[in-house]
Design a protein around this motif. Structure first.
Motif, PDB file in Angstrom:
ATOM      1  N   ASN A  39      -2.220   5.317  -8.603  1.00 41.32           N
ATOM      2  CA  ASN A  39      -1.394   4.125  -8.382  1.00 41.32           C
ATOM      3  C   ASN A  39      -0.921   4.030  -6.937  1.00 41.32           C
ATOM      4  O   ASN A  39      -0.842   2.938  -6.367  1.00 41.32           O
ATOM      5  N   LYS A  40      -0.605   5.185  -6.340  1.00 40.44           N
ATOM      6  CA  LYS A  40      -0.172   5.195  -4.942  1.00 40.44           C
ATOM      7  C   LYS A  40      -1.303   4.729  -4.026  1.00 40.44           C
ATOM      8  O   LYS A  40      -1.081   3.970  -3.078  1.00 40.44           O
ATOM      9  N   ASN A  43      -1.701   0.874  -4.555  1.00 42.33           N
ATOM     10  CA  ASN A  43      -0.600   0.126  -3.936  1.00 42.33           C
ATOM     11  C   ASN A  43      -0.703   0.110  -2.421  1.00 42.33           C
ATOM     12  O   ASN A  43      -0.414  -0.901  -1.780  1.00 42.33           O
ATOM     13  N   ASN A  44      -1.126   1.240  -1.830  1.00 40.35           N
ATOM     14  CA  ASN A  44      -1.328   1.278  -0.376  1.00 40.35           C
ATOM     15  C   ASN A  44      -2.511   0.413   0.031  1.00 40.35           C
ATOM     16  O   ASN A  44      -2.454  -0.293   1.040  1.00 40.35           O
ATOM     17  N   ARG A  47      -1.844  -3.315   0.325  1.00 40.28           N
ATOM     18  CA  ARG A  47      -1.084  -3.720   1.514  1.00 40.28           C
ATOM     19  C   ARG A  47      -1.855  -3.509   2.814  1.00 40.28           C
ATOM     20  O   ARG A  47      -1.340  -3.789   3.891  1.00 40.28           O
TER      21      ARG A  47
END
Length: 205
Positions: A39-40, A43-44, A47
């Motif tokens: 998930n990290k 999410n990165n 962006r």
């Protein structure tokens, strides 16, 4: 290295790109995989802005002015490049190839792409690359830093569709929560506006 045959007009960007957080997240996920680590990374990535190589071509097109006089004008178009991955059967024999858009987290990673073709890098956001991928039938997805084993990461079309549906569902839930909160606030305001009236019977007078 191949070219993909979909032509898209665009502007070459020289903006500074910093994807350190994404690279670190990918490295951490590769060392120890977990749902939180994945998930990290996602999410990165959402962006991030990436470098995607394209061959710039100048073509001429007919353009009419307000007096309907027609003349040729130069038109720049970008052909985005592809990397091909061999598909093998269980015996190790190659049965075909699949194509991906190569995208890069920084200029140093881009330099690892070996090609004799003259190209220029476009700076594109994750959502733009995802849309480009979805719009191109002969492409399986895109791959981040395809020439670095430690932090290359493919995003296939099914993965992109899953991410999109998750974002859509999250937005729906968020919008529903905001509507519910607004309705509750309106209800409280309406209740607060009731006149302060008490009713008594004639017997009490």
């Amino acid at each position: 290295m191949a070219e993909q045959n979909l032509q898209i007009s665009g502007k070459v960007s020289n903006e500074k790109i910093d994807n350190t957080a994404l690279v670190e997240a990918i490295n951490a996920m590769r060392k120890e995989f977990s749902a939180d680590a994945q998930n990290k990374v996602i999410n990165n990535a959402l962006r991030s802005t990436f470098l995607i190589p394209a061959i710039i071509e100048k073509n001429q097109e007919l353009v009419a002015d307000e007096n309907n006089h027609v003349q040729f004008k130069d038109k720049q178009e970008a052909k985005f490049m592809l990397v091909n991955k061999a598909v093998r059967d269980e015996n190790g024999n190659q049965t075909g190839t699949i194509s991906f858009f190569p995208v890069f987290t920084d200029a140093e990673e881009l330099k690892k792409m070996e090609t004799e073709q003259s190209y220029r890098p476009f700076a594109m956001k994750f959502s733009d690359i995802a849309f480009l991928t979805e719009s191109t039938p002969n492409v399986e997805g895109f791959v981040v830093n395809p020439f670095t084993r430690e932090h290359n990461l493919p995003f296939t079309k099914p993965m992109l569709e899953s991410i999109k549906q998750t974002l859509i569902n999250f937005k729906k839930s968020k919008d529903a929560a905001m509507v519910a909160a607004a309705e509750a606030e309106a209800q409280e305001a309406a209740e607060g506006e009731k006149p302060d009236i008490t009713v008594s019977s004639s017997d009490e007078q």
